[in-house]
Structure formats: structure tokens, C-alpha cells
Design a protein around this motif. Sequence first.
Motif, PDB file in Angstrom:
ATOM      1  N   GLU A 165      28.482  95.076  34.021  1.00 38.20           N
ATOM      2  CA  GLU A 165      27.487  96.082  33.917  1.00 38.20           C
ATOM      3  C   GLU A 165      26.456  96.308  35.395  1.00 38.20           C
ATOM      4  O   GLU A 165      25.914  97.376  35.214  1.00 38.20           O
ATOM      5  CB  GLU A 165      26.326  95.917  32.771  1.00 38.20           C
ATOM      6  N   LYS A 166      26.723  95.473  36.032  1.00 40.31           N
ATOM      7  CA  LYS A 166      26.012  95.474  37.404  1.00 40.31           C
ATOM      8  C   LYS A 166      24.507  95.928  37.404  1.00 40.31           C
ATOM      9  O   LYS A 166      24.065  96.671  38.060  1.00 40.31           O
ATOM     10  CB  LYS A 166      26.743  96.470  38.224  1.00 40.31           C
ATOM     11  N   ILE A 167      23.833  94.861  36.632  1.00 41.77           N
ATOM     12  CA  ILE A 167      22.398  95.255  36.274  1.00 41.77           C
ATOM     13  C   ILE A 167      21.899  94.751  37.416  1.00 41.77           C
ATOM     14  O   ILE A 167      22.074  93.213  38.036  1.00 41.77           O
ATOM     15  CB  ILE A 167      21.922  94.648  35.157  1.00 41.77           C
ATOM     16  N   HIS A 168      20.791  95.502  38.081  1.00 39.91           N
ATOM     17  CA  HIS A 168      20.183  94.982  39.198  1.00 39.91           C
ATOM     18  C   HIS A 168      18.809  94.077  38.694  1.00 39.91           C
ATOM     19  O   HIS A 168      18.408  94.223  37.561  1.00 39.91           O
ATOM     20  CB  HIS A 168      19.298  96.129  40.182  1.00 39.91           C
ATOM     21  N   GLY A 169      18.345  93.209  39.584  1.00 40.34           N
ATOM     22  CA  GLY A 169      16.957  92.485  39.150  1.00 40.34           C
ATOM     23  C   GLY A 169      16.448  91.714  40.214  1.00 40.34           C
ATOM     24  O   GLY A 169      17.119  91.863  41.627  1.00 40.34           O
ATOM     25  N   ILE A 170      15.332  91.316  40.356  1.00 45.89           N
ATOM     26  CA  ILE A 170      14.721  90.938  41.495  1.00 45.89           C
ATOM     27  C   ILE A 170      14.728  89.082  41.452  1.00 45.89           C
ATOM     28  O   ILE A 170      14.428  88.548  40.100  1.00 45.89           O
ATOM     29  CB  ILE A 170      13.028  90.803  41.467  1.00 45.89           C
ATOM     30  N   TRP A 171      15.446  88.537  42.321  1.00 47.56           N
ATOM     31  CA  TRP A 171      15.848  87.081  42.422  1.00 47.56           C
ATOM     32  C   TRP A 171      15.053  86.228  43.555  1.00 47.56           C
ATOM     33  O   TRP A 171      14.407  86.986  44.388  1.00 47.56           O
ATOM     34  CB  TRP A 171      17.475  86.970  42.561  1.00 47.56           C
ATOM     35  N   GLN A 172      15.132  84.996  43.142  1.00 44.63           N
ATOM     36  CA  GLN A 172      13.940  84.357  44.433  1.00 44.63           C
ATOM     37  C   GLN A 172      14.527  82.826  44.355  1.00 44.63           C
ATOM     38  O   GLN A 172      15.015  82.359  43.356  1.00 44.63           O
ATOM     39  CB  GLN A 172      12.605  84.245  43.808  1.00 44.63           C
ATOM     40  N   ASN A 173      14.296  82.175  45.368  1.00 45.30           N
ATOM     41  CA  ASN A 173      14.262  80.965  45.818  1.00 45.30           C
ATOM     42  C   ASN A 173      13.457  80.418  46.839  1.00 45.30           C
ATOM     43  O   ASN A 173      13.125  81.154  47.379  1.00 45.30           O
ATOM     44  CB  ASN A 173      15.931  80.337  45.940  1.00 45.30           C
ATOM     45  N   ARG A 174      13.417  79.256  47.056  1.00 45.69           N
ATOM     46  CA  ARG A 174      12.809  78.603  48.049  1.00 45.69           C
ATOM     47  C   ARG A 174      13.738  78.178  49.093  1.00 45.69           C
ATOM     48  O   ARG A 174      15.102  77.960  48.857  1.00 45.69           O
ATOM     49  CB  ARG A 174      11.816  77.202  47.734  1.00 45.69           C
ATOM     50  N   ILE A 175      13.525  78.124  50.500  1.00 46.64           N
ATOM     51  CA  ILE A 175      14.257  78.217  51.621  1.00 46.64           C
ATOM     52  C   ILE A 175      13.549  77.218  52.811  1.00 46.64           C
ATOM     53  O   ILE A 175      12.187  76.920  52.697  1.00 46.64           O
ATOM     54  CB  ILE A 175      14.712  79.401  52.372  1.00 46.64           C
ATOM     55  N   ASP A 176      14.373  76.650  53.529  1.00 46.03           N
ATOM     56  CA  ASP A 176      14.092  76.078  54.598  1.00 46.03           C
ATOM     57  C   ASP A 176      13.809  77.074  55.666  1.00 46.03           C
ATOM     58  O   ASP A 176      15.007  77.756  56.240  1.00 46.03           O
ATOM     59  CB  ASP A 176      15.136  74.813  55.100  1.00 46.03           C
ATOM     60  N   ILE A 177      12.832  77.237  56.302  1.00 44.81           N
ATOM     61  CA  ILE A 177      12.582  78.616  56.919  1.00 44.81           C
ATOM     62  C   ILE A 177      13.023  78.318  58.693  1.00 44.81           C
ATOM     63  O   ILE A 177      13.225  79.218  59.080  1.00 44.81           O
ATOM     64  CB  ILE A 177      11.101  78.677  57.333  1.00 44.81           C
ATOM     65  N   THR A 178      13.560  77.024  58.594  1.00 47.59           N
ATOM     66  CA  THR A 178      14.213  76.677  60.020  1.00 47.59           C
ATOM     67  C   THR A 178      15.588  77.190  60.111  1.00 47.59           C
ATOM     68  O   THR A 178      16.265  77.216  61.094  1.00 47.59           O
ATOM     69  CB  THR A 178      14.093  75.135  60.670  1.00 47.59           C
ATOM     70  N   THR A 179      16.470  76.968  58.808  1.00 42.51           N
ATOM     71  CA  THR A 179      17.694  77.227  58.853  1.00 42.51           C
ATOM     72  C   THR A 179      18.052  78.360  57.897  1.00 42.51           C
ATOM     73  O   THR A 179      19.197  78.854  57.999  1.00 42.51           O
ATOM     74  CB  THR A 179      18.575  75.902  58.208  1.00 42.51           C
ATOM     75  N   GLY A 180      17.328  78.792  56.960  1.00 32.36           N
ATOM     76  CA  GLY A 180      17.504  79.706  55.809  1.00 32.36           C
ATOM     77  C   GLY A 180      18.181  79.221  54.600  1.00 32.36           C
ATOM     78  O   GLY A 180      18.591  79.644  53.666  1.00 32.36           O
ATOM     79  N   THR A 181      18.495  77.896  54.888  1.00 37.60           N
ATOM     80  CA  THR A 181      19.401  77.155  53.660  1.00 37.60           C
ATOM     81  C   THR A 181      18.505  77.038  52.486  1.00 37.60           C
ATOM     82  O   THR A 181      17.485  76.729  52.521  1.00 37.60           O
ATOM     83  CB  THR A 181      19.646  75.839  54.239  1.00 37.60           C
ATOM     84  N   SER A 182      19.140  77.427  51.393  1.00 34.42           N
ATOM     85  CA  SER A 182      18.220  77.237  50.174  1.00 34.42           C
ATOM     86  C   SER A 182      17.766  75.802  49.748  1.00 34.42           C
ATOM     87  O   SER A 182      18.619  74.759  49.787  1.00 34.42           O
ATOM     88  CB  SER A 182      19.164  77.708  48.927  1.00 34.42           C
ATOM     89  N   SER A 183      16.799  75.601  49.262  1.00 35.52           N
ATOM     90  CA  SER A 183      16.113  74.446  48.925  1.00 35.52           C
ATOM     91  C   SER A 183      16.015  74.196  47.188  1.00 35.52           C
ATOM     92  O   SER A 183      15.762  73.183  46.786  1.00 35.52           O
ATOM     93  CB  SER A 183      15.095  74.019  49.450  1.00 35.52           C
ATOM     94  N   THR A 184      16.090  75.516  46.620  1.00 35.03           N
ATOM     95  CA  THR A 184      16.215  75.410  45.166  1.00 35.03           C
ATOM     96  C   THR A 184      17.106  76.452  44.631  1.00 35.03           C
ATOM     97  O   THR A 184      17.576  77.343  45.446  1.00 35.03           O
ATOM     98  CB  THR A 184      14.914  75.878  44.540  1.00 35.03           C
TER      99      THR A 184
END
Length: 531
Positions: A165-184
Motif C-alpha cells: 500500500e506504500k503508506i507514508h509515515g513519520i519515522w525516527q531514530n537516534r544517531i551519532d552526529i559525527t558519523t550519521g550512524t544509527s544508535s537506535t
Amino acid sequence: MKVLYLLYAAPTAWALINPILPGWNSDPSIIRVEDDYFIATSTFESWPGHPIYHSKDLIDWKLAGYASNKPSQFSMLGTPPNAGVWAPTLRYHNGTYYLATTTRYVDTAELRLFLRSFYVTTDDIFSNIWSDPIYFDSLGYDPDLFWDDNGDVYSTWAGINHAKEKIHGIWQNRIDITTGTSSTEAQLIFNGTLELNATSRPEGPHVYFINEMYYLVIAEGSTGLTHRATIQRGPSPSGPWENNPANPILYNGVDPSQTVQCTGHVDLVESLDGEWWGTALATRVQNGNVSHQQLGRESYLFPVHWEDGWPIINNGKPLVENDPDVLLDDKPLQLFSTNFTEGSLDATFHFLRTPIKKFHEITEDGLFIHANSYALGDRDNPAAVFRRQSSYSETFEVQVDFQDPHNRLQEAGISAFYDDYLHNEVGVTGASDGSGDRLNSTTYPVKLRITARPDHYTLSYAEAPDSAYVDVGTFDAAVLSVPPPGSFYFKGTEFAAYNTGTGRPSLLPATFKYWMQTPEALEPTNATLSS
């Protein structure tokens, strides 16, 4: 370089002239750093990308530079229309400026694919020197950055689920701001306020912490007349969210008679004196005809005040042009003109896609454009220089020296340009019959003109500096406002000067003596020259 700004007196006293960034400047994101305000906007396949506008008073905005301005940041080779770099979020934290954005490489209905979001940084926003990209791990668009008081950094974006169905939504996680790598792990934090389907499209998220409460502002309702902004609040950057009972906080579409429509992508900022302001994109519909909004999505400014912990936008009124109840803006409107007397182009000029090699130079005779094999409409980097149309009634004029073209493939001229599919030109060529909107001229230089009106454009030429213009064609403005079936309409019309071999290399140069854009319906007074 020396640029002429011939000033015209407005016939009446002006209030805040909205849009504050006229001509297509979509998805505005605003910040304040001490007494400086900055706005970044989208640029899609234009180069350089993401202009940064600066103001001290929220009225007078000047282009300070571009956040995406070097090929090492990303490539736009063969990027289709309306792809490229999308809605930015501009933020400032601990002495560093961050611009988060998305680049899209292909044109497809499958929005879940072919997206890469990243951010660039600078310690000096006026230096025009930004870092190479730091990429997020997320798959989505419209990324936002938020720093919590405990040091956690949240990345929030518009994503699409993996179901059919390709439904949009608002997603989120925490990141390491020096690398952009996800931390959660990524989590879906909100599905918007509308009925959840493929057209509600919650996107453009921004997270704030205001008066001990977290807020989430989003755009939804797709990008047309049903576009709107809504706000939620909650106990954490991830919610759970309490819906504002007054949502949507911005939606001109509730009144179809309003000239300003398609309102959304709100961002908020607190002024130095504690007042609140917001920016949003919107379009100006001409004469009630939704196919006549060829300037595209422009940037608007409005006051914000708070009641019972919720923001009230523009005193609860629809967005309008020239609002007398907001800020006084008594500056005269401006005509832009340059005769290219310095060694570089004015910063308001730009190109189509990442330049593969330099094709222009400034000489004592003007703007010298070397032809390449690509014409306007080819999905490449044509030898063309662009500047936004900023008024619905505006005249664009150049004088071009293009001597002795040998065949119909060699052509130089000017264009009213939306994208590869939607554009019209008047130019000088070697065609023997001189038919259509191309001119076979034996007199040099030649003046070329495009006269824009809210519902049509007229193409003209004059074969001598003191000759009267001859009209060669008129076309409906809808040609530059209505995308082909299945395509997007995210930008707005630009003017361009070009030189092409139309599929072949050409050694024939084109020299443009001057470039002039004149807002019409203004009575000229004593002109003032500034540089």
C-alpha cells in the motif's frame, strides 16, 4: 561583480511583501543565530543547491551562498526533473550549522527507493564552504535534526512502509552526529491527522522543545490544493503525541477563493525579542486558474503566537500577499540588470545539474557561453545559465551576438524554462527559413525578449538595438505549470540564456551583452544605481 538594481517606487505603501522569497523557493527552513536569520530552500536538479538566504530583520533577505556547491558532495549526472536535492532542514548547534536533505537519483512512482538522505556542516555560514555529506542510514526523505537537552540527537524523516500500500509515515531514530550512524532502531512515531492512505502523505517533520514540551510539526495532504500543516505535542521527542484540536494550523485550501494556496512545510523560529515567526511554502494561483501558478512554490513568512500551549499562525488568518498587519516593508521593488562587467556571475545565477565542465566565462564583451552538444530538454548539463522568474508580470531581455550559424543545429537564445519537458525558447539559428520561434538573422547583435504575464508568455526579437520588437509566438502559462501525466510539479519557471550544437559539438560562441529582468505594472521613477 557589478550588478545594476534600478529601483521603482511602489504606487502605495507596502506592508510585509509576501512571498518573502518570490519565485520558486520551496520548503523553507529557518533558524536564528543571535541576531542573524537564515533560510534554506529546495533546488531539485538545479546547481548549486540549497541557497542560504540571510536577514537581520526578517524583511530584507539576501543570498549568502549555497550549502550544496561542490561536485564531491553528490552527483546530479542524468538526474530527472524534480528529483535532485529535496526539502532541507537548517539547524545550528554548539557553533556548527547543519543542513540535512535528501537527494533523489531517478524518476519513479516508487518513492521508497532511490533516495539518500544526508547532512552537510559548516562553522562559518558566510564562507560558502560546507563539508562533504554525512549520510543517514534511514531510507526516506525530508530529514530533520533535533538535539535533546541530554545530548541525544534525533533524526526524523518521512518514510514509507514496505507493504504494497506504500503508506507514508513519520519515522525516527537516534544517531551519532559525527558519523550519521544509527544508535537506535527506527520507529514509526506518527501517521498524521488525515485518513491513512497513499494520498495523506505525512512528511516534512520538524521536532522542537518549547516551554518544557516537545512538538512535532508536519506537512500532510499531498502537495496540491489540500496541502496543510499540523502540529502535535508530547512528553518526549518521539511522543506519544497529543493532537492539536485546532489542526490544521495552516491550510488555505479550506477557502478555494484564496489566491494563495498549497500551504505547508512550516518551520518555526523565535526572534531575539522573544516573538515567534514561521515560514511555509505556498503558491499563488492566477485569476482563479490552478493551471496558472507557474512561479511554483514560494517562501512565506508569518507571525506566530501561543495560546494554551499551541501556536496560532498568522493570527488565525489565511496567508495573503502584502499583509498590512504584519511587518512594514517600505523598500521599493527592484529591477535586476547586469552587463557582466566582472569576472564571475552574480550568485543568483545557476545551472542545470552538476556542471561537467565549465562552458562560460565573463569577457569585456559580456557573458560568453561556449556551446556543447546538449540542448534544453536533454537530461544532462546544457550550456545554459538560469535565473528564477520572480514576478508573474515580468519581462526578460538580453542582447546576444551569435554570428553566422552554419546550420539549424547551431542555436543560441533565451528560454522560459520549467524542466526538460516544459519550456519554450526564442533563439538565433542557421535554419534557412527562419520559421517558428527561431530567428535566422543576418544582423548582429540581436535583442531577444520574453514577456511574462499571469496567463501567458510572449516571445519576441529585435534585429537592431533601436528596432521595435517583433512578436514570434505566444503560449499559455499552463505550459509551464502543468506536469505531464505521472510527473511531479515541485519547482517553478526560470529564465535561461543558452548556446547549443543540438547533438553535435559547435565552435560558434554566443556572447550575451546584458541580462535584464523587469517587474511590470510599475511606473519607473528616478533610477538609482547600486553595486
